[in-house]
Structure formats: structure tokens, C-alpha cells
Design an enzyme around this catalytic site. Sequence first.
Site, PDB file in Angstrom:
ATOM      1  N   CYS A  27      55.766  34.279  68.779  1.00 11.58           N
ATOM      2  CA  CYS A  27      54.473  34.165  68.116  1.00 11.58           C
ATOM      3  C   CYS A  27      53.659  33.120  68.860  1.00 11.58           C
ATOM      4  O   CYS A  27      53.857  32.915  70.057  1.00 11.58           O
ATOM      5  CB  CYS A  27      54.636  33.812  66.637  1.00 11.58           C
ATOM      6  SG  CYS A  27      55.530  32.283  66.335  1.00 11.58           S
ATOM      7  N   ILE A  28      52.765  32.444  68.199  1.00  7.20           N
ATOM      8  CA  ILE A  28      51.882  31.494  68.884  1.00  7.20           C
ATOM      9  C   ILE A  28      52.655  30.284  69.400  1.00  7.20           C
ATOM     10  O   ILE A  28      52.322  29.717  70.428  1.00  7.20           O
ATOM     11  CB  ILE A  28      50.755  31.046  67.932  1.00  7.20           C
ATOM     12  CG1 ILE A  28      49.899  32.251  67.536  1.00  7.20           C
ATOM     13  CG2 ILE A  28      49.869  29.995  68.593  1.00  7.20           C
ATOM     14  CD1 ILE A  28      48.837  31.941  66.517  1.00  7.20           C
TER      15      ILE A  28
END
Length: 457
Positions: A27-28
Site C-alpha cells: 500500500c502507500i
Amino acid sequence: MADYSKLAKDIVEHVGGEENVNSLTHCITRLRFKLKDESKADTETLKNMQGVIKVMQAGGQYQVVIGSDVEDVYDQILLSTSIGEKNQDESAEADNSVSGNKKNSFMDKMTDLISGIFLPFMGAFAGAGLLKGFLVLFTTLALLDKTSTTYTILYAASDGIFYFLPVFLAYCSAQKFGAKPFISMAIACAMCYPSMTALFADKEVAVTFFSIPVKLISYPSSVLPILLTVYAQSKLEKGLMKVIPKIIQSIVIPVVDFAIVFPVALIVIGPVTDIVSKGIAGGIQAVFAFSPAIAGFAMGALWPLFIVFGLHWGFVPIILNNYSVLGYDYISPATFGANFGIAAACLAVFLKTKNKDMKLVSGSASISALIGGVTEPGIYGVLMKNRKIFIGMCIINGLSGIIAAVTGCIRTAQVPVNLLTIPALFAMAGPAIVVSITFSFVVVFLLTYFFLYKDAV
């Protein structure tokens, strides 16, 4: 961080080696491993590794928090291993064997499912939402005319992913449920097909399928209908594979999917999920209407905790459902102050500490939260190491949430929340949202700097 290849190699080695990895996504800020046996991972070594902020075991995943460099590390892992090939083969069946066949809780499974479906296109989603937010600002300030072709082109660029959201969800949910993804996408396209939306718009036409009444709903921008449709598709396909000779499966299964799954989606799944969607939206709206202050405080104060355990992903479908049903979301504005509160606490630590390592971590974390809207580095690298700051920040974030909820702040597009997007947030939610996030930032900074943080060199 310069040597991503070494960090990638060390991480794979200490999660038990490539042979212990079922799949990997990111993810980020986090590498999200699914391991065959989590007991083989050397968690303590990973936690103390240069370049690793935190290690989490949640949602059926072994999560290694890297920060803003996560994509570079992820790319190096794929380049140096065959893990990328395993990702392509991942299906719902693989989920049952992860983590040493340990039984995960219902919440873990739901968190894993939701994050796996929504994470892959979240970057495009945020970018389109930001553009849409600025279009709202530009038209409000009369800098852009809604009747101009320039506006039409930019609006199409910003709204396309929202309008065709079922197509994106179809592909990602097919990957999670083990359905054939391109068939899932084709079914989603059929849901959004112009003639279908025209039938929905024409209230005088009685829609039937072989004399069976069909209650059409609006499928563009919807969430739940395609998710349940793809789930049903995956079950049908697995059943067909057991009875249809392999040599003709590639021809027969798609035809059966289109002829059965799509009509069932229109006749049963769509109307049922429409009732459920409106019920969810109405129920949460009733809670906010009953006591905006309590609801706003709870959302603002608990949001950092939700992020810690990955539970914030559970709100994504609810927020998207609000956009679909109501045209706006009123839940997320209560959490906007949390981003700025986290940034403020990290900035206060950065300015006050004399510890070189803490100064480096807190400085980069404050920039990450304030400019990028990415808060995990601050939460794991700074705030969870000081319980007083974390608790104080959560309380102030809760008060910020009260301001947003009581004043009725809304978000009409999925715009990232950071310093650069304040004009777009202002255009959607009004001056109250600026008051809310400013309150959180200023009070958390002062509280942390003067009262809560005691430096340890």
C-alpha cells in the site's frame, strides 16, 4: 535510503525466505506479505532493521512498514525473486493456507479482503478525486465555466474512475475471490452500459427478463452490487470447472457467466444490495443525526487507532457507498484533523528533540503527514513510542472531529487530506473544515511541545 536492493534482500530473508511467501502486495507505506508460516519470520530483526519503521501482524498479513520508499523496495523484491509470479496465481484458496494455516478472526479476514480489493487502484482514485476537488474550487471562484469544453474534458478525467468504479472493483474482487477477472470486468461494463442506464432513467418502461420483473438500480459508481456479483461468479465458475471437460471450459464458462450471472445480478443481487446500501447509509446518518458531537469525537479520536490495526480500510466501502447513495460523505471529514494532528505532534518532536535519530524520523514523518497525507511513519516511528503524546493527540483529534461533525462538513470527492489540498477541502466542506484541521494542528503542536514530550538524548 539508497540501497533498496539490499533492504529488499534482507526483508525477504528475514520473513522466512522466498519459499515462505505465498504472495506480496503493498500500500502507500507497507509491504503486505502472506506467509505460509509466520513463525519462521524473524520479527525482532526486522523491527530493528535500518529502513523498517514497524512490523505488524494483522488482517491475515505480515506487514512490514517502510514509509514513502515502499514502492522502490517492493519493485526490488519483484526484480530479485519470483514472488511477483506468485502474486499472479493468488486466489481465494491461497488465503486459506496463509500464516501457517492459523484461523484468522472475522475482522482480520474482512480487513484483508477490503484492503486487497481497494488498495490496487487507490492512487488513481486519489488523483482523480483531487482533480475533482480543484474543479469544484475553480468553478466556485469563477475561474472556470461549467459550460466550457475545458471543464467537460477535465471533469471526464476526474469522474471517469468514479462512474466506472464497478469495473475497477470487478477486477480486484475477482483476484480476491478467484473468479475470471476479465469476465468480471465485462459484467461490470454491462451494468454501466448506456442502454442499461437509459432503462433505469426511463421510469415508464417495465423491465422484464423472460417475463421475470427486473427492478433496475443505478449501477455506475455503485460498490456492493459488483462485489457480490463477482463472488457469485466465482462460486459458479468453480462448480462448472468440476463438471465441464477442461478442453471446452474456456468457451462454455464465459457464456454461462454472461447468460446466468448478469441476469441474476440484475434480478436479485442489485435490488437486494440497493436496500442494504440505503440501510447502511441511513443507519450511520441516524447516528450522526442523533449526536453529531459523539459521532465526530469517536471518529476523530479513534482514527489513529484504526490506522494502527489497519481497520481504517473497513470505512472505505461505507464512504464510497455514501457517495453512491447520497452524493456526498459526512463520515470522513471528522477524521481530517487526525492527519494534521499527527503531523503537528511529529513536528513538535522534531523541533524539540536533540536525539539525531529521532530528529531524522520525526522530521520526515511530519513532512510525510503534512504534505503527502501519509501518517503511518509518524504513528509507528514517533507517536507509538510515546503513549502520552499519542493519547493527547487522539483527544484533540476527537475535539476536531466534533467541530467537523456539528457543523455538517461533507466531502463530495475522494480528495487526499494534506496541506496542499486544503483549498479543495474548503470548496467542498466550507470554512468549518479549515477551523477543524487548524484547531487540531495548533493545539496538538503546543500540547506536545510544551507539555507532553520529554526529550531523551
